[in-house]
Scaffold this motif. Structure first.
Motif, short mmCIF file in Angstrom:
data_model
loop_
_atom_site.label_atom_id
_atom_site.label_comp_id
_atom_site.label_asym_id
_atom_site.label_seq_id
_atom_site.Cartn_x
_atom_site.Cartn_y
_atom_site.Cartn_z
N LEU A 1 60.26 43.33 66.64
CA LEU A 1 59.32 44.03 65.76
C LEU A 1 58.65 45.18 66.51
N ASN A 2 58.34 44.93 67.76
CA ASN A 2 57.71 45.95 68.60
C ASN A 2 58.61 47.19 68.71
N LYS A 3 59.91 46.96 68.90
CA LYS A 3 60.86 48.08 69.05
C LYS A 3 60.88 48.96 67.80
N VAL A 4 60.85 48.31 66.64
CA VAL A 4 60.91 49.06 65.37
C VAL A 4 59.61 49.82 65.11
N ILE A 5 58.48 49.12 65.24
CA ILE A 5 57.18 49.74 64.94
C ILE A 5 56.83 50.84 65.93
N SER A 6 57.18 50.64 67.20
CA SER A 6 56.82 51.63 68.23
C SER A 6 57.49 52.99 68.00
N LEU A 7 58.56 53.01 67.22
CA LEU A 7 59.23 54.28 66.89
C LEU A 7 58.50 55.04 65.78
N ASP A 8 57.51 54.38 65.17
CA ASP A 8 56.72 54.98 64.08
C ASP A 8 55.27 55.09 64.52
N PRO A 9 54.86 56.26 65.02
CA PRO A 9 53.49 56.42 65.55
C PRO A 9 52.40 56.11 64.52
N VAL A 10 52.65 56.44 63.26
CA VAL A 10 51.66 56.19 62.21
C VAL A 10 51.45 54.69 62.03
N LEU A 11 52.56 53.95 61.92
CA LEU A 11 52.46 52.51 61.73
C LEU A 11 51.86 51.83 62.96
N THR A 12 52.23 52.32 64.14
CA THR A 12 51.66 51.79 65.39
C THR A 12 50.14 51.93 65.36
N GLY A 13 49.67 53.11 64.98
CA GLY A 13 48.23 53.37 64.89
C GLY A 13 47.56 52.47 63.87
N GLN A 14 48.25 52.21 62.76
CA GLN A 14 47.67 51.35 61.72
C GLN A 14 47.51 49.91 62.21
N VAL A 15 48.53 49.41 62.91
CA VAL A 15 48.46 48.04 63.44
C VAL A 15 47.30 47.90 64.40
N LEU A 16 47.17 48.86 65.31
CA LEU A 16 46.11 48.79 66.32
C LEU A 16 44.73 48.98 65.69
N LYS A 17 44.65 49.86 64.69
CA LYS A 17 43.36 50.07 64.01
C LYS A 17 42.94 48.80 63.27
N LEU A 18 43.91 48.14 62.65
CA LEU A 18 43.60 46.94 61.89
C LEU A 18 43.15 45.80 62.79
N ILE A 19 43.89 45.56 63.86
CA ILE A 19 43.54 44.42 64.72
C ILE A 19 42.20 44.62 65.42
N ASN A 20 41.80 45.88 65.60
CA ASN A 20 40.52 46.15 66.25
C ASN A 20 39.37 46.35 65.25
N SER A 21 39.65 46.11 63.97
CA SER A 21 38.63 46.29 62.94
C SER A 21 37.79 45.02 62.79
N ALA A 22 36.72 45.14 62.03
CA ALA A 22 35.83 44.00 61.75
C ALA A 22 36.56 42.91 60.99
N TYR A 23 37.69 43.25 60.37
CA TYR A 23 38.45 42.28 59.58
C TYR A 23 38.89 41.10 60.45
N TYR A 24 39.23 41.39 61.72
CA TYR A 24 39.65 40.33 62.63
C TYR A 24 38.56 39.92 63.62
N SER A 25 37.54 40.75 63.78
CA SER A 25 36.36 40.41 64.60
C SER A 25 36.71 39.90 66.00
N LEU A 26 37.61 40.60 66.67
CA LEU A 26 37.97 40.20 68.03
C LEU A 26 36.92 40.70 69.03
N VAL A 27 36.75 39.96 70.11
CA VAL A 27 35.74 40.32 71.11
C VAL A 27 36.19 41.52 71.94
N ASN A 28 37.45 41.49 72.39
CA ASN A 28 37.97 42.56 73.25
C ASN A 28 38.94 43.46 72.50
N LYS A 29 38.88 44.75 72.81
CA LYS A 29 39.75 45.71 72.16
C LYS A 29 41.20 45.51 72.59
#
Length: 286
Positions: free
Chosen positions: A43-71
Motif C-alpha cells: 500500500l505504501n508503494k502505491v500511495i507514495s507515488l501520489d503526493p496528494v494522497l500521501t498528504g491526505q493520509v498524513l493530514k488525517l492521521i495527525n488531525s483531531a479525528y485520531y487525537s494522537l499524542v505524537n506527530k
C-alpha cells in the motif's frame, strides 16, 4: 409534476455514466486492500507515488479525528497505525467527496447542509456501534458507510424540489415520494453509483438499503441497521439537511432490535456527537 419514470431513469443512468471514475491510485488501493495477503508495504508503494494522497493520509492521521499524542511524518508508519482498511476508506471517501463536489446537480440540497447531514450519519453510526463494543477498525467502516449513504441523491436535478415539497406537505418519508413521483429512489440510484465505482459490499449495501436494512445481505445487515439508525437520529435532531424531515420513525424499535441497542443507548450519543462531528470535518477539508 408529471415525470416519465422510464425517461427519468435513463436520464439518471446517463448522468451516472458521465460521472468521473475514481483515480487510478484509489483503484489500486482498493484492489490491494481487497486481498487477504495485502501488506502495508504494498500500500505504501502505491500511495507514495501520489503526493496528494500521501498528504491526505498524513493530514488525517495527525488531525483531531485520531487525537494522537505524537506527530506522524512517515507514510509507512501512518499506514501501519491506521490499518489497511482505514487507509483504504480514507482514500475512497476523500476521492468520492472531491468527485461529487464537481458534479453535484440539484440546487435544492445545499452542499454544506448535505455533507453536514452525511457526516452526522457517519458519526452517529460510529458512536452507536461504539456503545455495543464493536472493534475500532470496524467502527471506522460504519462511519464511512454513513458518510456515503446518500450518494444516490447526487444525480437528481431540480425536479427534486417537488419531491421535497410533497414529502413535507404530506409529512411522509422522502423515499416514498421519490418512488411515487420519479419512479426510482435514491437507494437504487446509489447502488448504480456504487457499482460504477466498485465499492465494497458493506458500503454498497448501506447505500442501497439504509431505509430497509432487513432487505440487505446477511453479512452486513447489522452494519446497515446502524447506518439506518444514524440516519434517523440525524433527521430527528435536524443535523444538516438532506430533505427527509419526516423519517419513518415507526421502524425505530425494529432497528434497535436488529442492532441490540436500547432507547437509552440511542439517545445518549447526544453528549458526544457535536465534538465528534467537529473532528470529522477533516474529511471535507482534505
Amino acid at each position: 409534476m408529471s415525470v416519465d419514470p422510464v425517461a427519468h431513469r435513463k436520464q439518471i443512468e446517463k448522468f451516472i455514466s458521465r460521472m468521473p471514475s475514481l483515480s487510478t491510485t484509489v483503484g489500486k488501493v482498493m484492489e490491494i486492500c481487497s486481498r487477504a495477503d495485502a501488506s502495508p508495504n504494498e500500500l505504501n508503494k502505491v500511495i507514495s507515488l501520489d503526493p496528494v494522497l500521501t498528504g491526505q493520509v498524513l493530514k488525517l492521521i495527525n488531525s483531531a479525528y485520531y487525537s494522537l499524542v505524537n506527530k506522524v511524518t512517515s507514510l509507512t508508519r501512518a499506514i501501519t497505525m491506521l490499518g489497511l482498511n482505514t487507509v483504504k476508506n480514507m482514500a475512497l471517501s476523500t476521492a468520492i467527496i472531491k468527485t461529487v463536489a464537481g458534479v453535484k446537480k440539484s440546487r435544492v440540497l445545499p452542499v454544506s447542509h448535505f455533507w453536514a447531514h452525511s457526516i452526522s450519519v457517519g458519526v452517529s453510526a460510529k458512536l452507536l456501534a461504539q456503545s455495543k463494543d464493536i472493534p475500532v477498525m470496524e467502527r471506522e467502516e460504519f462511519f464511512i458507510a454513513g458518510l456515503l449513504h446518500d450518494l444516490g441523491k447526487i444525480p437528481y436535478g431540480d425536479e427534486y424540489a417537488e419531491v421535497i415539497r410533497v414529502a413535507g406537505a404530506e409529512q411522509v418519508p422522502l423515499i416514498d415520494v421519490e418512488r411515487e413521483l420519479l419512479g426510482i429512489d435514491h437507494q437504487e440510484v446509489g447502488l448504480l453509483i456504487a457499482d460504477k465505482w466498485k465499492l465494497n459490499e458493506a458500503i454498497s449495501q448501506c447505500i442501497g438499503f439504509h431505509h430497509n436494512p432487513q432487505s440487505s445481505r446477511d453479512t452486513v445487515r447489522r452494519q446497515t441497521a446502524f447506518v439506518a439508525l444514524g440516519n434517523i437520529y440525524s433527521n430527528i435532531y435536524d443535523i444538516g439537511y438532506a430533505g427527509d424531515i419526516y423519517p419513518a420513525e415507526q421502524t425505530l424499535n425494529h432497528l434497535l432490535a436488529m442492532t441490540g441497542l436500547d432507547w437509552q443507548e440511542f439517545v445518549t450519543i447526544r453528549t458526544n456527537i457535536e465534538a465528534e462531528i467537529e473532528k470529522a470535518q477533516i474529511f471535507l477539508q482534505i
